[in-house]
Design a protein around this motif. Sequence first.
Motif, PDB file in Angstrom:
ATOM      1  N   GLN A   1      15.173  -2.545  -4.943  1.00 59.56           N
ATOM      2  CA  GLN A   1      15.700  -2.628  -3.581  1.00 59.56           C
ATOM      3  C   GLN A   1      16.165  -1.257  -3.125  1.00 59.56           C
ATOM      4  OE1 GLN A   1      15.969  -5.448  -1.366  1.00 59.56           O
ATOM      5  NE2 GLN A   1      16.342  -3.731   0.007  1.00 59.56           N
ATOM      6  N   LYS A   2      15.706  -0.849  -1.961  1.00 60.12           N
ATOM      7  CA  LYS A   2      16.117   0.406  -1.343  1.00 60.12           C
ATOM      8  C   LYS A   2      16.830   0.076  -0.038  1.00 60.12           C
ATOM      9  CE  LYS A   2      14.258   3.362  -4.196  1.00 60.12           C
ATOM     10  NZ  LYS A   2      15.111   4.248  -4.951  1.00 60.12           N
ATOM     11  N   GLU A   3      17.500   1.043   0.515  1.00 57.48           N
ATOM     12  CA  GLU A   3      18.186   0.843   1.794  1.00 57.48           C
ATOM     13  C   GLU A   3      17.190   0.400   2.877  1.00 57.48           C
ATOM     14  OE1 GLU A   3      20.870   3.533   4.817  1.00 57.48           O
ATOM     15  OE2 GLU A   3      20.852   4.062   2.697  1.00 57.48           O
ATOM     16  N   TRP A   4      15.951   0.840   2.771  1.00 56.07           N
ATOM     17  CA  TRP A   4      14.913   0.581   3.777  1.00 56.07           C
ATOM     18  C   TRP A   4      13.974  -0.554   3.385  1.00 56.07           C
ATOM     19  CZ3 TRP A   4      15.689   4.938   0.923  1.00 56.07           C
ATOM     20  CH2 TRP A   4      14.743   5.244  -0.057  1.00 56.07           C
ATOM     21  N   GLY A   5      14.256  -1.282   2.287  1.00 57.54           N
ATOM     22  CA  GLY A   5      13.434  -2.438   1.922  1.00 57.54           C
ATOM     23  C   GLY A   5      13.054  -2.455   0.464  1.00 57.54           C
ATOM     24  N   ILE A   6      11.947  -3.153   0.175  1.00 57.53           N
ATOM     25  CA  ILE A   6      11.498  -3.337  -1.202  1.00 57.53           C
ATOM     26  C   ILE A   6       9.968  -3.408  -1.211  1.00 57.53           C
ATOM     27  CG2 ILE A   6      11.648  -5.865  -1.125  1.00 57.53           C
ATOM     28  CD1 ILE A   6      12.879  -5.676  -4.014  1.00 57.53           C
ATOM     29  N   ALA A   7       9.371  -3.051  -2.346  1.00 59.33           N
ATOM     30  CA  ALA A   7       7.910  -3.109  -2.471  1.00 59.33           C
ATOM     31  C   ALA A   7       7.417  -4.510  -2.127  1.00 59.33           C
ATOM     32  CB  ALA A   7       7.490  -2.727  -3.887  1.00 59.33           C
ATOM     33  N   GLY A   8       6.334  -4.573  -1.386  1.00 60.29           N
ATOM     34  CA  GLY A   8       5.782  -5.861  -0.966  1.00 60.29           C
ATOM     35  C   GLY A   8       4.590  -6.270  -1.812  1.00 60.29           C
ATOM     36  N   ASP A   9       4.216  -7.539  -1.690  1.00 64.19           N
ATOM     37  CA  ASP A   9       3.051  -8.090  -2.378  1.00 64.19           C
ATOM     38  C   ASP A   9       1.938  -8.313  -1.367  1.00 64.19           C
ATOM     39  OD1 ASP A   9       4.288  -8.421  -4.964  1.00 64.19           O
ATOM     40  OD2 ASP A   9       5.418 -10.094  -4.080  1.00 64.19           O
ATOM     41  N   ALA A  10       0.699  -8.049  -1.781  1.00 65.06           N
ATOM     42  CA  ALA A  10      -0.455  -8.216  -0.894  1.00 65.06           C
ATOM     43  C   ALA A  10      -0.533  -9.637  -0.334  1.00 65.06           C
ATOM     44  CB  ALA A  10      -1.743  -7.851  -1.628  1.00 65.06           C
ATOM     45  N   LYS A  11      -0.181 -10.622  -1.153  1.00 68.04           N
ATOM     46  CA  LYS A  11      -0.276 -12.024  -0.690  1.00 68.04           C
ATOM     47  C   LYS A  11       0.774 -12.369   0.367  1.00 68.04           C
ATOM     48  CE  LYS A  11       2.349 -13.997  -4.569  1.00 68.04           C
ATOM     49  NZ  LYS A  11       2.917 -12.773  -5.064  1.00 68.04           N
ATOM     50  N   SER A  12       1.781 -11.509   0.531  1.00 67.96           N
ATOM     51  CA  SER A  12       2.864 -11.769   1.491  1.00 67.96           C
ATOM     52  C   SER A  12       2.732 -10.967   2.780  1.00 67.96           C
ATOM     53  CB  SER A  12       4.205 -11.436   0.847  1.00 67.96           C
ATOM     54  OG  SER A  12       4.404 -12.201  -0.313  1.00 67.96           O
ATOM     55  N   VAL A  13       1.646 -10.204   2.941  1.00 64.33           N
ATOM     56  CA  VAL A  13       1.489  -9.344   4.113  1.00 64.33           C
ATOM     57  C   VAL A  13       1.457 -10.179   5.391  1.00 64.33           C
ATOM     58  CG1 VAL A  13      -0.119  -7.781   5.301  1.00 64.33           C
ATOM     59  CG2 VAL A  13       0.372  -7.456   2.875  1.00 64.33           C
ATOM     60  N   ASN A  14       2.318  -9.813   6.368  1.00 66.22           N
ATOM     61  CA  ASN A  14       2.352 -10.473   7.674  1.00 66.22           C
ATOM     62  C   ASN A  14       1.403  -9.818   8.663  1.00 66.22           C
ATOM     63  OD1 ASN A  14       5.530 -10.492   6.688  1.00 66.22           O
ATOM     64  ND2 ASN A  14       4.765 -12.455   7.398  1.00 66.22           N
ATOM     65  N   ARG A  15       1.262  -8.494   8.559  1.00 70.15           N
ATOM     66  CA  ARG A  15       0.332  -7.776   9.434  1.00 70.15           C
ATOM     67  C   ARG A  15       0.021  -6.403   8.868  1.00 70.15           C
ATOM     68  NH1 ARG A  15       3.355  -4.799  14.104  1.00 70.15           N
ATOM     69  NH2 ARG A  15       5.515  -5.052  13.476  1.00 70.15           N
ATOM     70  N   THR A  16      -1.009  -5.800   9.447  1.00 72.28           N
ATOM     71  CA  THR A  16      -1.471  -4.485   9.010  1.00 72.28           C
ATOM     72  C   THR A  16      -1.274  -3.487  10.135  1.00 72.28           C
ATOM     73  OG1 THR A  16      -3.099  -5.466   7.514  1.00 72.28           O
ATOM     74  CG2 THR A  16      -3.499  -3.192   8.216  1.00 72.28           C
ATOM     75  N   ILE A  17      -0.762  -2.313   9.786  1.00 70.32           N
ATOM     76  CA  ILE A  17      -0.595  -1.218  10.744  1.00 70.32           C
ATOM     77  C   ILE A  17      -1.376  -0.025  10.198  1.00 70.32           C
ATOM     78  CG2 ILE A  17       1.024   0.430  11.778  1.00 70.32           C
ATOM     79  CD1 ILE A  17       3.181  -1.790  11.582  1.00 70.32           C
ATOM     80  N   THR A  18      -2.299   0.492  11.006  1.00 73.72           N
ATOM     81  CA  THR A  18      -3.036   1.689  10.613  1.00 73.72           C
ATOM     82  C   THR A  18      -2.270   2.906  11.090  1.00 73.72           C
ATOM     83  OG1 THR A  18      -5.150   0.529  10.686  1.00 73.72           O
ATOM     84  CG2 THR A  18      -5.219   2.934  10.818  1.00 73.72           C
ATOM     85  N   LEU A  19      -2.071   3.845  10.188  1.00 72.34           N
ATOM     86  CA  LEU A  19      -1.340   5.071  10.461  1.00 72.34           C
ATOM     87  C   LEU A  19      -2.282   6.235  10.152  1.00 72.34           C
ATOM     88  CD1 LEU A  19       1.726   5.631  11.121  1.00 72.34           C
ATOM     89  CD2 LEU A  19       1.905   6.250   8.738  1.00 72.34           C
ATOM     90  N   VAL A  20      -2.522   7.103  11.137  1.00 69.28           N
ATOM     91  CA  VAL A  20      -3.436   8.235  10.965  1.00 69.28           C
ATOM     92  C   VAL A  20      -2.614   9.511  10.790  1.00 69.28           C
ATOM     93  CG1 VAL A  20      -5.281   9.589  12.043  1.00 69.28           C
ATOM     94  CG2 VAL A  20      -5.243   7.093  12.301  1.00 69.28           C
ATOM     95  N   MET A  21      -3.006  10.317   9.803  1.00 69.04           N
ATOM     96  CA  MET A  21      -2.382  11.619   9.556  1.00 69.04           C
ATOM     97  C   MET A  21      -3.441  12.680   9.827  1.00 69.04           C
ATOM     98  SD  MET A  21      -0.514  10.741   5.921  1.00 69.04           S
ATOM     99  CE  MET A  21      -2.034  10.328   5.086  1.00 69.04           C
ATOM    100  N   ASP A  22      -2.997  13.853  10.330  1.00 69.21           N
ATOM    101  CA  ASP A  22      -3.962  14.921  10.588  1.00 69.21           C
ATOM    102  C   ASP A  22      -3.355  16.291  10.317  1.00 69.21           C
ATOM    103  OD1 ASP A  22      -2.537  15.804  12.922  1.00 69.21           O
ATOM    104  OD2 ASP A  22      -3.578  14.303  14.107  1.00 69.21           O
TER     105      ASP A  22
END
Length: 147
Positions: free
Chosen positions: A22-43
């Motif tokens: 557990q971190k202040e910003w959350g916890i590692a998630g499981d693939a089976k529990s994913v609610n949605r996907t966000i694509t993030l592009v770096m350049d």
Amino acid sequence: MTGQALAHGDMHGKAPAAKKEQKEWGIAGDAKSVNRTITLVMDDAMRFTPNAITVKQGETIRFVVQNKGKLMHEMVIGTRAELDAHAAMMVKFPNMEHDEPYMAHVSAGKKSNLIWTFNKAGEFDFACLIAGHYQAGMTGKITVAAR
């Protein structure tokens, strides 16, 4: 931050071990529990697109982290204080290894997944902590709206 001290480049392309700390910003998630996907592009302009994300408390997000640049980039989630401290360490020790479930290291032209459960409401940050990238403004905000 852990006490690992492997070469930074040795871990790229490997999936981080899912440590359920557990971190202040959350916890590692499981693939089976994913609610949605966000694509993030770096350049290589040292930017994330999007650079502001809003999620709901309790959501598990799969970030598809895509590197459209020619340089290595990474996405690291944390508090501003944690990221500031880690970025300072990366300047001093640019080959420092770091491998946590709230980090995605992405080689040029590649993509990676990061699955995170935001179980605490608040304002958090994400950044590329490769030496010089953070200092150039490669940062973003995550707002976790309370239930």
